[in-house]
Design a protein around this motif. Structure first.
Motif, PDB file in Angstrom:
ATOM      1  N   THR A 196     -29.885  44.948 -47.489  1.00 13.14           N
ATOM      2  CA  THR A 196     -30.671  45.804 -48.380  1.00 13.14           C
ATOM      3  C   THR A 196     -31.635  44.980 -49.224  1.00 13.14           C
ATOM      4  OG1 THR A 196     -28.893  47.434 -48.488  1.00 13.14           O
ATOM      5  CG2 THR A 196     -30.534  47.491 -50.233  1.00 13.14           C
ATOM      6  N   ARG A 234     -34.393  43.627 -46.986  1.00 12.51           N
ATOM      7  CA  ARG A 234     -35.310  44.646 -46.479  1.00 12.51           C
ATOM      8  C   ARG A 234     -36.559  44.728 -47.344  1.00 12.51           C
ATOM      9  NH1 ARG A 234     -32.909  50.446 -46.604  1.00 12.51           N
ATOM     10  NH2 ARG A 234     -31.178  49.261 -45.666  1.00 12.51           N
ATOM     11  N   HIS A 235     -36.381  44.570 -48.645  1.00 13.15           N
ATOM     12  CA  HIS A 235     -37.520  44.558 -49.578  1.00 13.15           C
ATOM     13  C   HIS A 235     -37.634  43.137 -50.144  1.00 13.15           C
ATOM     14  CE1 HIS A 235     -37.738  48.949 -49.409  1.00 13.15           C
ATOM     15  NE2 HIS A 235     -36.414  48.963 -49.562  1.00 13.15           N
ATOM     16  N   ARG A 236     -37.883  42.201 -49.236  1.00 15.76           N
ATOM     17  CA  ARG A 236     -37.801  40.792 -49.620  1.00 15.76           C
ATOM     18  C   ARG A 236     -38.826  40.387 -50.676  1.00 15.76           C
ATOM     19  NH1 ARG A 236     -39.697  40.864 -44.253  1.00 15.76           N
ATOM     20  NH2 ARG A 236     -37.536  40.721 -43.565  1.00 15.76           N
ATOM     21  N   ARG A 283     -40.076  42.237 -53.140  1.00 16.57           N
ATOM     22  CA  ARG A 283     -39.589  42.695 -54.436  1.00 16.57           C
ATOM     23  C   ARG A 283     -38.379  41.879 -54.885  1.00 16.57           C
ATOM     24  NH1 ARG A 283     -38.444  48.923 -54.575  1.00 16.57           N
ATOM     25  NH2 ARG A 283     -36.596  48.329 -53.375  1.00 16.57           N
ATOM     26  N   THR A 284     -37.503  41.566 -53.942  1.00 13.14           N
ATOM     27  CA  THR A 284     -36.319  40.774 -54.264  1.00 13.14           C
ATOM     28  C   THR A 284     -36.696  39.383 -54.758  1.00 13.14           C
ATOM     29  OG1 THR A 284     -34.966  41.957 -52.649  1.00 13.14           O
ATOM     30  CG2 THR A 284     -34.214  39.769 -53.312  1.00 13.14           C
ATOM     31  N   THR A 320     -35.754  46.764 -61.022  1.00 12.64           N
ATOM     32  CA  THR A 320     -35.739  46.576 -59.567  1.00 12.64           C
ATOM     33  C   THR A 320     -34.594  47.338 -58.925  1.00 12.64           C
ATOM     34  OG1 THR A 320     -36.756  44.393 -59.757  1.00 12.64           O
ATOM     35  CG2 THR A 320     -35.563  44.864 -57.731  1.00 12.64           C
ATOM     36  N   SER A 364     -34.737  50.547 -56.342  1.00 14.24           N
ATOM     37  CA  SER A 364     -34.015  50.497 -55.078  1.00 14.24           C
ATOM     38  C   SER A 364     -33.122  51.719 -54.918  1.00 14.24           C
ATOM     39  CB  SER A 364     -33.181  49.217 -55.004  1.00 14.24           C
ATOM     40  OG  SER A 364     -32.416  49.177 -53.824  1.00 14.24           O
ATOM     41  N   ASP A 367     -35.254  54.742 -54.059  1.00 13.97           N
ATOM     42  CA  ASP A 367     -35.766  54.685 -52.685  1.00 13.97           C
ATOM     43  C   ASP A 367     -34.692  55.012 -51.654  1.00 13.97           C
ATOM     44  OD1 ASP A 367     -38.220  53.982 -53.666  1.00 13.97           O
ATOM     45  OD2 ASP A 367     -38.007  51.828 -53.250  1.00 13.97           O
TER      46      ASP A 367
END
Length: 381
Positions: free
Chosen positions: A12, A15-17, A19-20, A272, A276, A279
């Protein structure tokens, strides 16, 4: 349960690297700031701890502040030694490149070589005492100062009109002392920029452990009140705190910058994780339909927040510790220095703050995820 869903949590986050990574970078920045500021407080506490363990007084000229303005007759030492309770008197000539608060303060202490071995527990890591004893322009340089300036035994070191030859590099139990340089007393008294033969900046008075220091301070000051130069005598720790003055207040206030860094971590990780959750509301609804309850979803989201905040924070803490260790930074004023101390305790404290901040930041998003209604979320599938 967490270990079973750890691959899911990591996928997870990946997947949104982008933003991470940005959130982890923000957390790293916040904890870097917190750790860096806390290291100054560690140095300040270490300075106080070292001096509390010693029965030492500093005799300074009355109504003077910067060491360059204090000039006491050197023959005061014989009168000081005669006082009951005094074990040793160390005459010290101080030279500094800057009396004001600065990150690049260089402080020379001129001390008779024989007394230096008694007054300071210095361990030479390179060079030798013999080289120091036989050359009047020789200096012993603290390890932190030597690393900052790239000094080794045999090198020449100049500050203003003062130039010395490095005879050795030392380390000390008091890390703040590793920012000092020790020379011969008469060398500083006879330096080109000064003509101070017969005078010293201050005396360090070593006392018996059972002596009442405050009472002895009054005795010394009363003795010289009618003399050629009046004195101001204080326990060494009190003297250093007074010398640092406003700098100490600024250091204590700087901890609010560290708290601001922790606040940055809270806001970034919370926002963040909340994005998540919004979403992936359908995912959490599906997880609940296949058997997970609200508590499981809460723990799942909270674990995601803790991993994100802690990994980013840990990177920042390690970066701060490494920077502090290799830079050997210190700040000083009026010939008193405070080292930025990168201790194991500081690392553990900062890492703990990173975990706590990430945990707190994840509580609200995890609560929203656990309370989300299943049917409305599934309608969007």
């Amino acid at each position: 349960m967490i270990h079973k869903f750890l691959p899911f949590i990591l996928k997870t986050l990946w997947r949104h690297r982008a933003r991470t990574m940005l959130t982890a970078a923000g957390a790293a920045t916040g904890l870097f700031l917190f750790c860096f500021v806390s290291s100054i407080l560690e140095g300040l506490h270490e300075l106080g701890r070292q001096q509390k363990s010693k029965s030492a007084l500093v005799v300074f000229q009355s109504n003077k502040f910067c060491p360059a303005t204090s000039h006491l007759p050197q023959d005061y030492d014989s009168k000081l030694r005669a006082i009951d309770g005094v074990e040793q008197v160390i005459p010290i000539q101080v030279y500094t490149n800057n009396c004001r608060a600065s990150l690049d303060v260089v402080v020379f202490y001129g001390v008779p070589p024989a007394l230096l071995r008694i007054a300071r527990q210095l361990k030479l890591t390179s060079g030798s005492w013999e080289d120091f004893d036989k050359r009047t322009d020789a200096a012993l340089i603290g390890r932190s100062l030597a690393e900052r300036r790239g000094l080794v035994p045999g090198a020449k070191f100049s500050i203003g009109d003062l130039s010395v030859s490095v005879a050795g590099v030392f380390e000390s139990e008091d890390i703040n002392e590793e920012n000092l340089a020790y020379t011969h007393l008469d060398f500083l008294q006879r330096s080109k920029s000064q003509n101070l033969v017969g005078t010293v900046t201050q005396f360090e008075v070593l006392c018996r452990p059972d002596v009442e220091l405050e009472s002895l301070c009054k005795t010394i000051d009363n003795m010289f009140r009618g003399g050629p130069v009046a004195t101001d005598t204080r326990p060494k720790g009190v003297f250093q705190a007074h010398a640092l003055g406003d700098l100490m207040q600024m250091i204590e206030l700087s901890q609010w910058l560290g708290f601001a860094g922790v606040g940055l971590v809270l806001v970034l990780v919370a926002s963040t994780t909340l994005m998540s959750v919004e979403d992936r509301s359908q995912e959490y609804a599906v997880l609940q339909t296949i058997g997970l309850n609200q508590r499981h979803v809460f723990v799942l989201v909270l674990a995601e927040s803790v991993i994100l905040g802690w990994v980013g924070g840990l990177i920042g803490v390690l970066a701060a510790i490494g920077t502090l260790y290799w830079s050997r930074l210190s700040v000083g004023a009026e010939a008193v220095t405070i080292a930025f101390v990168p201790t194991l305790g500081l690392f553990l404290k900062s890492a703990g703050v990173a975990i706590a901040a990430a945990f707190v930041a994840g509580v609200i998003p995890a609560w929203f995820a656990a309370r989300a209604e299943i049917v409305p979320a599934l309608r969007h599938l």
